[in-house]
Design an enzyme around this catalytic site. Structure first.
Site, PDB file in Angstrom:
ATOM      1  CE  LYS A  92      -4.152  10.305   5.326  1.00  0.00           C
ATOM      2  NZ  LYS A  92      -3.676   9.485   4.346  1.00  0.00           N
ATOM      3  N   GLY A  94       0.293   4.826   7.519  1.00  0.00           N
ATOM      4  CA  GLY A  94       1.129   3.885   7.382  1.00  0.00           C
ATOM      5  C   GLY A  94       2.350   3.952   6.305  1.00  0.00           C
ATOM      6  N   GLY A  95       2.104   5.085   5.623  1.00  0.00           N
ATOM      7  CA  GLY A  95       3.137   5.260   4.448  1.00  0.00           C
ATOM      8  C   GLY A  95       4.107   6.340   5.271  1.00  0.00           C
ATOM      9  CD  GLU A 101      -0.373  10.775   4.406  1.00  0.00           C
ATOM     10  OE1 GLU A 101      -0.302  10.241   3.226  1.00  0.00           O
ATOM     11  OE2 GLU A 101      -0.852  10.467   5.440  1.00  0.00           O
ATOM     12  CE  LYS A 119      -6.073  -0.173   3.172  1.00  0.00           C
ATOM     13  NZ  LYS A 119      -5.938  -1.059   2.238  1.00  0.00           N
TER      14      LYS A 119
END
Length: 230
Positions: A92, A94-95, A101, A119
């Site tokens: 995780k 990428g954002g 998170e 994914k």
């Protein structure tokens, strides 16, 4: 079709939501669908957002926000992922919200991943691994990351400081840190690599989420598929 698949996964995750819950709200294109749907369906919930962007969206759709403290119970967290392997381990970040998170995911009683079926991978690593690092001495941290990766059998990794959107300077997380994207190709032992990189001074966290997901909901062209991990 990919966006439709993301929305199907988000809609399926609504089955886990109950009035009165405190929800961990993820970040990214798939999580956006979930947050909007929670607001549209009028659930009586509070949200703990994992980014400033998600906080703004939650307020826009009428979700009450909670500022977490030591007494906060997050009943359910729902978020997207960049890659998911057969064991439910994730990449995780990428954002750019990987630290928040991970804090939310770790604290949640139940953590559900929503993603389109693309994914799902047999081995993590094709997607560049985000590593959040302190800005002070970042060049020294990158050098130490190269050494740690080599020691872990990931020689020749390409490390890039993530550029800011618009191309001026480097991207900053909501916490004010840089992100290094490590192109590894394949990750042979995600848990060991996460432990090794986290020990590097200057590393805040990695985008490897090990043993956190309880269920993955994949959106497909025709429906959804569930993978229960624990």
């Amino acid at each position: 079709m990919t966006d439709d698949a993301k929305k199907r996964a988000a809609e399926a995750a609504l089955e886990e939501v109950r009035d009165g819950m405190t929800l961990g709200l993820g970040t990214g294109s798939t999580a956006v669908h979930f947050v909007r749907l929670v607001g549209e369906r009028g659930f009586d919930v509070r949200g703990v957002p994992s980014s400033d962007d998600t906080a703004a969206l939650a307020q826009e759709v009428g979700i009450e926000l909670a500022v977490p403290d030591e007494t906060t119970r997050i009943d359910l967290a729902v978020d997207g992922a960049d890659e998911v392997d057969p064991d439910g381990h994730l990449i995780k970040g990428g954002g750019g919200a990987l630290l928040r998170e991970k804090i939310v995911a770790q604290a949640a009683e139940r953590f559900v991943i929503i993603a389109d079926a693309s994914k799902r991978v047999t081995q993590l690593g094709a997607f560049p691994l985000p590593v959040e690092i302190e800005r002070f001495g970042w060049g020294l941290t990158v050098r130490a990351l190269r050494e740690a990766l080599a020691a872990a059998g990931q020689e020749g990794a390409e490390l890039t400081l993530r550029p800011a959107k618009g191309g001026s300077g480097f991207a900053l997380t909501d916490g004010g840190n840089y992100i290094v994207d490590a192109r590894l190709g394949r990750i042979h032992d995600p848990a060991a690599l996460d432990a090794a990189l986290t020990m590097v001074p200057g590393v805040v966290t990695t985008g490897l989420f090990i043993g956190l997901a309880d269920r993955i909901i994949y959106g497909t062209e025709t429906g959804t598929e569930n993978q229960d991990v624990r």
